[in-house]
Write a protein that holds these residues in place. Structure first.
Motif, PDB file in Angstrom:
ATOM      1  N   GLN A 107     -14.589   6.022  -7.067  1.00 63.49           N
ATOM      2  CA  GLN A 107     -13.460   6.690  -6.403  1.00 63.49           C
ATOM      3  C   GLN A 107     -13.946   7.806  -5.481  1.00 63.49           C
ATOM      4  N   ALA A 108     -14.947   8.554  -5.911  1.00 62.95           N
ATOM      5  CA  ALA A 108     -15.461   9.671  -5.105  1.00 62.95           C
ATOM      6  C   ALA A 108     -16.171   9.176  -3.849  1.00 62.95           C
TER       7      ALA A 108
ATOM      8  N   GLU B 250     -16.301   7.610   2.149  1.00 62.96           N
ATOM      9  CA  GLU B 250     -16.263   6.568   3.183  1.00 62.96           C
ATOM     10  C   GLU B 250     -14.993   6.659   4.018  1.00 62.96           C
ATOM     11  N   ASP B 251     -13.889   7.010   3.375  1.00 63.11           N
ATOM     12  CA  ASP B 251     -12.587   7.014   4.053  1.00 63.11           C
ATOM     13  C   ASP B 251     -12.275   8.304   4.807  1.00 63.11           C
TER      14      ASP B 251
ATOM     15  N   PRO C 195     -21.067  -4.649 -10.367  1.00 63.40           N
ATOM     16  CA  PRO C 195     -20.586  -3.947  -9.172  1.00 63.40           C
ATOM     17  C   PRO C 195     -19.074  -3.708  -9.225  1.00 63.40           C
ATOM     18  N   LEU C 196     -18.679  -2.509  -8.838  1.00 72.47           N
ATOM     19  CA  LEU C 196     -17.255  -2.169  -8.767  1.00 72.47           C
ATOM     20  C   LEU C 196     -16.789  -2.300  -7.322  1.00 72.47           C
TER      21      LEU C 196
ATOM     22  N   GLY D  23      -7.923  -0.770  -7.549  1.00 72.12           N
ATOM     23  CA  GLY D  23      -6.607  -0.771  -6.915  1.00 72.12           C
ATOM     24  C   GLY D  23      -6.574  -0.029  -5.592  1.00 72.12           C
ATOM     25  N   LEU D  24      -7.718   0.061  -4.917  1.00 67.60           N
ATOM     26  CA  LEU D  24      -7.798   0.784  -3.648  1.00 67.60           C
ATOM     27  C   LEU D  24      -7.681  -0.172  -2.475  1.00 67.60           C
TER      28      LEU D  24
END
Length: 187
Positions: A112-113, A118-119, A138-139, A145-146
């Protein structure tokens, strides 16, 4: 490998050696082996950083600046979050720069971080932070849910644009160059 140094259509910022696909695939295999070795050694999440570099040129002064910014931001993130970094490796290769960190933290929290980096960072769309969980593998953004990554040019999902070859390589590299120049000229 063919040099593009005399190609006047390529900006000095983006000039470099053209790398054969076989070399890129071999580098990917080597990276996967390094990732697996780190997972086995530390039993903690591995963060793998590469750059978005369409076309045969994977290393240029522009890409080196982009990787340096990504390394700074990754290191800063882990430091600010007080996450223990167990290992850090950086490889400056003709097939593209690569970095690997092992961080003592929940893989989902790390993912998430780094997705936020990246965004939100001006160069973040050119960074590819992968997080590999020692138990789940790998996630992806999907698993959390992104939203999927967006195309550099048209903001459609990047996988769809890439598969359909919506944008010509010169258009993509020119857009990347403008992103890098914007970052370098920010002050």
């Amino acid at each position: 490998m063919q040099e593009t140094e005399c190609d006047f259509n390529v900006s000095p910022l983006m000039r470099g050696k053209e790398v054969p696909l076989a070399d890129v695939l071999a580098a990917r295999e080597q990276r996967a082996m390094r990732q697996q070795a780190l997972l086995a050694r530390f039993q903690q999440p591995v963060i793998s950083l590469t750059l978005v570099t369409p076309g045969p040129i994977k290393s240029s002064i522009g890409y080196r600046h982009t990787m340096a910014a990504a390394l700074r931001e990754g290191d800063l993130l882990f430091w600010q979050q007080h996450w223990k970094v167990l290992s850090r490796e950086v490889y400056w290769l003709d097939t593209g720069a690569e970095a690997l960190w092992v961080v003592e933290q929940q893989a989902q929290t790390i993912k998430q971080a780094v997705v936020e980096l990246e965004d939100t960072h001006q160069l973040g769309r050119l960074w590819d932070f992968d997080v590999i969980c020692p138990t789940a593998g790998p996630l992806s953004r999907d698993t959390l849910g992104l939203m999927p990554r967006r195309c550099l040019i048209c903001q459609q999902p990047s996988r769809e644009c890439g598969r359909a070859r919506q944008h010509a390589l010169p258009e993509l590299t020119q857009h990347i160059e403008q992103m890098i120049l914007g970052w370098l000229n920010r002050d």
